[in-house]
Design a protein around this motif. Structure first.
Motif, PDB file in Angstrom:
ATOM      1  N   TRP A 271      43.715  41.642  32.712  1.00  0.00           N
ATOM      2  CA  TRP A 271      43.368  40.250  33.024  1.00  0.00           C
ATOM      3  C   TRP A 271      44.586  39.342  32.942  1.00  0.00           C
ATOM      4  O   TRP A 271      44.612  38.273  33.549  1.00  0.00           O
ATOM      5  CB  TRP A 271      42.264  39.759  32.088  1.00  0.00           C
ATOM      6  N   ALA A 272      45.617  39.765  32.210  1.00  0.00           N
ATOM      7  CA  ALA A 272      46.846  38.970  32.142  1.00  0.00           C
ATOM      8  C   ALA A 272      47.581  38.987  33.476  1.00  0.00           C
ATOM      9  O   ALA A 272      48.416  38.103  33.738  1.00  0.00           O
ATOM     10  CB  ALA A 272      47.764  39.500  31.042  1.00  0.00           C
ATOM     11  N   LEU A 273      47.303  39.966  34.323  1.00  0.00           N
ATOM     12  CA  LEU A 273      47.961  40.045  35.624  1.00  0.00           C
ATOM     13  C   LEU A 273      47.310  39.127  36.658  1.00  0.00           C
ATOM     14  O   LEU A 273      47.925  38.801  37.672  1.00  0.00           O
ATOM     15  CB  LEU A 273      47.946  41.485  36.146  1.00  0.00           C
ATOM     16  N   GLY A 298      36.836  40.210  40.239  1.00  0.00           N
ATOM     17  CA  GLY A 298      35.489  40.545  39.801  1.00  0.00           C
ATOM     18  C   GLY A 298      34.851  41.615  40.655  1.00  0.00           C
ATOM     19  O   GLY A 298      34.131  42.487  40.156  1.00  0.00           O
ATOM     20  N   VAL A 299      35.110  41.564  41.969  1.00  0.00           N
ATOM     21  CA  VAL A 299      34.591  42.593  42.869  1.00  0.00           C
ATOM     22  C   VAL A 299      35.150  43.956  42.472  1.00  0.00           C
ATOM     23  O   VAL A 299      34.417  44.954  42.389  1.00  0.00           O
ATOM     24  CB  VAL A 299      34.946  42.278  44.338  1.00  0.00           C
ATOM     25  N   ALA A 300      36.467  44.008  42.213  1.00  0.00           N
ATOM     26  CA  ALA A 300      37.095  45.280  41.824  1.00  0.00           C
ATOM     27  C   ALA A 300      36.567  45.762  40.481  1.00  0.00           C
ATOM     28  O   ALA A 300      36.270  46.952  40.290  1.00  0.00           O
ATOM     29  CB  ALA A 300      38.614  45.103  41.769  1.00  0.00           C
ATOM     30  N   PHE A 301      36.456  44.838  39.536  1.00  0.00           N
ATOM     31  CA  PHE A 301      35.906  45.160  38.225  1.00  0.00           C
ATOM     32  C   PHE A 301      34.499  45.734  38.367  1.00  0.00           C
ATOM     33  O   PHE A 301      34.154  46.771  37.802  1.00  0.00           O
ATOM     34  CB  PHE A 301      35.899  43.892  37.380  1.00  0.00           C
ATOM     35  N   LYS A 302      33.684  45.053  39.199  1.00  0.00           N
ATOM     36  CA  LYS A 302      32.305  45.487  39.374  1.00  0.00           C
ATOM     37  C   LYS A 302      32.212  46.762  40.198  1.00  0.00           C
ATOM     38  O   LYS A 302      31.248  47.528  40.061  1.00  0.00           O
ATOM     39  CB  LYS A 302      31.486  44.363  40.002  1.00  0.00           C
ATOM     40  N   ALA A 303      33.207  46.987  41.050  1.00  0.00           N
ATOM     41  CA  ALA A 303      33.223  48.241  41.802  1.00  0.00           C
ATOM     42  C   ALA A 303      33.382  49.424  40.852  1.00  0.00           C
ATOM     43  O   ALA A 303      32.659  50.424  40.950  1.00  0.00           O
ATOM     44  CB  ALA A 303      34.348  48.229  42.831  1.00  0.00           C
ATOM     45  N   LEU A 386      48.029  41.711  44.623  1.00  0.00           N
ATOM     46  CA  LEU A 386      46.585  41.642  44.424  1.00  0.00           C
ATOM     47  C   LEU A 386      45.942  42.993  44.714  1.00  0.00           C
ATOM     48  O   LEU A 386      45.067  43.445  43.968  1.00  0.00           O
ATOM     49  CB  LEU A 386      45.987  40.569  45.327  1.00  0.00           C
ATOM     50  N   GLN A 387      46.371  43.661  45.766  1.00  0.00           N
ATOM     51  CA  GLN A 387      45.818  44.967  46.105  1.00  0.00           C
ATOM     52  C   GLN A 387      46.026  45.970  44.975  1.00  0.00           C
ATOM     53  O   GLN A 387      45.112  46.734  44.616  1.00  0.00           O
ATOM     54  CB  GLN A 387      46.456  45.487  47.389  1.00  0.00           C
ATOM     55  N   LEU A 388      47.213  45.958  44.385  1.00  0.00           N
ATOM     56  CA  LEU A 388      47.489  46.880  43.284  1.00  0.00           C
ATOM     57  C   LEU A 388      46.645  46.546  42.057  1.00  0.00           C
ATOM     58  O   LEU A 388      46.077  47.439  41.415  1.00  0.00           O
ATOM     59  CB  LEU A 388      48.974  46.832  42.925  1.00  0.00           C
ATOM     60  N   VAL A 389      46.576  45.255  41.739  1.00  0.00           N
ATOM     61  CA  VAL A 389      45.812  44.839  40.560  1.00  0.00           C
ATOM     62  C   VAL A 389      44.334  45.197  40.740  1.00  0.00           C
ATOM     63  O   VAL A 389      43.677  45.695  39.811  1.00  0.00           O
ATOM     64  CB  VAL A 389      45.982  43.331  40.300  1.00  0.00           C
ATOM     65  N   LEU A 390      43.798  44.973  41.935  1.00  0.00           N
ATOM     66  CA  LEU A 390      42.400  45.317  42.186  1.00  0.00           C
ATOM     67  C   LEU A 390      42.170  46.825  42.068  1.00  0.00           C
ATOM     68  O   LEU A 390      41.149  47.265  41.538  1.00  0.00           O
ATOM     69  CB  LEU A 390      41.978  44.825  43.564  1.00  0.00           C
ATOM     70  N   TYR A 444      52.830  51.780  37.507  1.00  0.00           N
ATOM     71  CA  TYR A 444      54.202  52.077  37.908  1.00  0.00           C
ATOM     72  C   TYR A 444      54.572  51.365  39.216  1.00  0.00           C
ATOM     73  O   TYR A 444      55.711  50.938  39.406  1.00  0.00           O
ATOM     74  CB  TYR A 444      54.367  53.591  38.046  1.00  0.00           C
ATOM     75  N   LYS A 445      53.585  51.208  40.113  1.00  0.00           N
ATOM     76  CA  LYS A 445      53.845  50.611  41.424  1.00  0.00           C
ATOM     77  C   LYS A 445      53.815  49.078  41.414  1.00  0.00           C
ATOM     78  O   LYS A 445      54.217  48.447  42.392  1.00  0.00           O
ATOM     79  CB  LYS A 445      52.795  51.115  42.431  1.00  0.00           C
ATOM     80  N   TYR A 446      53.364  48.446  40.329  1.00  0.00           N
ATOM     81  CA  TYR A 446      53.217  46.982  40.278  1.00  0.00           C
ATOM     82  C   TYR A 446      54.587  46.309  40.225  1.00  0.00           C
ATOM     83  O   TYR A 446      55.400  46.617  39.348  1.00  0.00           O
ATOM     84  CB  TYR A 446      52.396  46.591  39.050  1.00  0.00           C
TER      85      TYR A 446
END
Length: 467
Positions: A271-273, A298-303, A386-390, A444-446
């Motif tokens: 969540w810090a990201l 939230g969508v990613a979290f819920k996924a 955003l894609q990586l974080v999700l 590693y990719k972030y």
């Protein structure tokens, strides 16, 4: 003078009253969320005795609905500015119906209804609760990005928030079985209650130490260290469960559970990201789409949550472990389940009001024209961070929640058939460990370093000062 200038430019320093006030909102929501994540499947299968296949499909359907619902909520919030606060107003607007919906989730009368009525009741009550939860959770997450641009303060806010979230987690995971036992006046299984909650303990040590640990290990080094400890813990739990008697190795089991909690703590740190991604989006677009990004998070979290909730009962049913026919790990008295859930919901409402009063929004923007769903999709496509974080959210929370409903059974492993034991071990140790390895690769990719973020923030403020 320097501090005043920095605060004028958005780098606000916050008081501990503000930090704890904000964090109380996560404690409030976790009293409800952890109840659903950890115990709803057990309630539906052992108290209402609903078929596993239906429960699996219900959990997947409701959470998929919520995945589509979250962007609707995020878009609505980003495009409006209520008088009581752009984001914090929804703690009040959504908090009241959320409390009511949580209390209605486990009505004791439902146990006496016909099976079709039970299924309809479960579907409607869970869907309504899930949708209202998003109305509170998405703006709550956005408050953090609206309080300050200061990276150190954001880290402290995240630590405070996650400590409060983990207090909620430990209260529910240990408190629910204890509360059920108290309601029916039976002996408390302390080994089970401890195992359910002890994985949360590292949060109270590591999260307050995050600034120092991050300075020592670096952001990615901290994540890698936590993941490594978690992997070792899962390996120990698997070996004990497969080759030894769990009850006779209780001390080592509890230590290993703590170690797995260290690894899964990476989910809290993710969540810090989110504020970092919001800042990067503001740098590119000129708007600060806090609710939109939080909705996508939230969508990613819920996924991840959805996949876990769907796979666990479905695959365990395929393997041959039937929650209805096997011995239940928890008491099945309907009134006891309702009472414990209602207590958590009512305490949560009080804490939401504390968050509403304690949070101060300093940095908010409302777009000149409404954000469209197409623009949300464009932001997702354009924002590689955003894609990586999700992706990390999906995998790490899948790892966290895929074992949640099964943990109650691990300490009583010897009570079950060989097929059931293998199913329990698969979901409590093997699958989460594999998923943590995937998380390590994604981290590693972030690409966003703290130095890069400071540079971005300075450029944003310089740009704003010339407008």
């Amino acid at each position: 003078m320097t501090t005043s200038l920095n605060e004028t430019n958005g780098f606000y320093k916050l008081s501990w009253a503000q930090r704890i006030g904000f964090g109380s909102g996560d404690l409030a929501q976790n009293l409800i969320f952890q109840t659903v994540a950890t115990y709803l499947m057990i309630y539906l299968t052992t108290v209402l005795k609903i078929n596993l296949a239906f429960v699996s499909g219900l959990i997947l359907t409701v959470r998929l609905i919520d995945c589509f619902w979250s962007p609707v909520v995020g878009r609505y919030i980003d495009n409006r500015n209520p008088k009581l606060g752009k984001y914090r107003a929804y703690l009040l607007y959504g908090g009241i119906p959320l409390t009511v919906a949580a209390c209605l989730l486990m009505l004791p009368q439902a146990a006496e209804w016909s099976m079709p009525m039970k299924m309809v009741y479960a579907a409607v009550s869970y869907t309504v609760l899930s949708m209202i939860y998003s109305v509170v959770n998405i703006p709550y997450g956005s408050i953090m990005a609206s309080m300050t641009r200061d990276n150190d303060e954001v880290l402290i806010l995240t630590s405070t928030r996650m400590v409060c979230a983990n207090i909620g987690q430990i209260v529910v995971q240990a408190g629910f079985p204890i509360g059920l036992a108290m309601c029916i006046h039976s002996a408390i299984d302390w080994n089970q209650a401890t195992f359910m909650a002890i994985g949360t303990i590292p949060a109270f040590i590591i999260l307050p130490s995050m600034p120092a640990l991050k300075k020592w290990l670096g952001k990615k080094g901290l994540y890698y260290t936590l993941l490594s400890i978690g992997l070792i813990g899962f390996a120990i739990l698997f070996i004990i469960g497969k080759f030894f008697d769990v009850a006779s190795a209780n001390a080592l089991v509890q230590i290993a559970k703590v170690m797995t909690g260290v690894g899964l703590l990476v989910g809290s740190l993710m969540w810090a990201l989110v504020p970092e991604v919001i800042t990067e989006a503001e740098y590119r677009t000129g708007n600060r789409p806090a609710a939109t990004v939080n909705a996508l998070a939230g969508v990613a979290f819920k996924a991840g949550f959805s996949i876990a909730g769907w796979i666990t009962p479905l695959v365990m049913g395929w393997i041959g472990f039937n929650f209805v026919s096997e011995e239940s790990a928890l008491p099945t008295d309907p009134m006891a389940w309702f009472t414990v859930t209602a207590v958590f919901a009512l305490v949560g409402f009080v804490l939401l009001m504390l968050c509403f009063m304690g949070s101060k929004e300093n940095i908010t923007t409302t777009p000149e024209k409404p954000v469209t769903y197409g623009e949300m999709w464009q932001e997702f496509k354009a924002n590689k961070c955003l894609q990586l974080v999700l992706s990390i959210f999906v995998v790490v929370f899948l790892a966290s929640f895929i074992s949640a409903p099964v943990n109650a059974y691990y300490v009583k492993l010897a009570n079950y058939s060989d097929i059931a034991q293998n199913a329990i071990l698969m979901f409590t140790t093997v699958i989460p460990a594999i998923l943590l390895l995937v998380v390590g690769y994604l981290i590693y990719k972030y690409p966003l370093t703290d130095e890069k973020l400071d540079e971005i923030n300075r450029e944003i403020e310089a740009r704003n000062s010339h407008e």
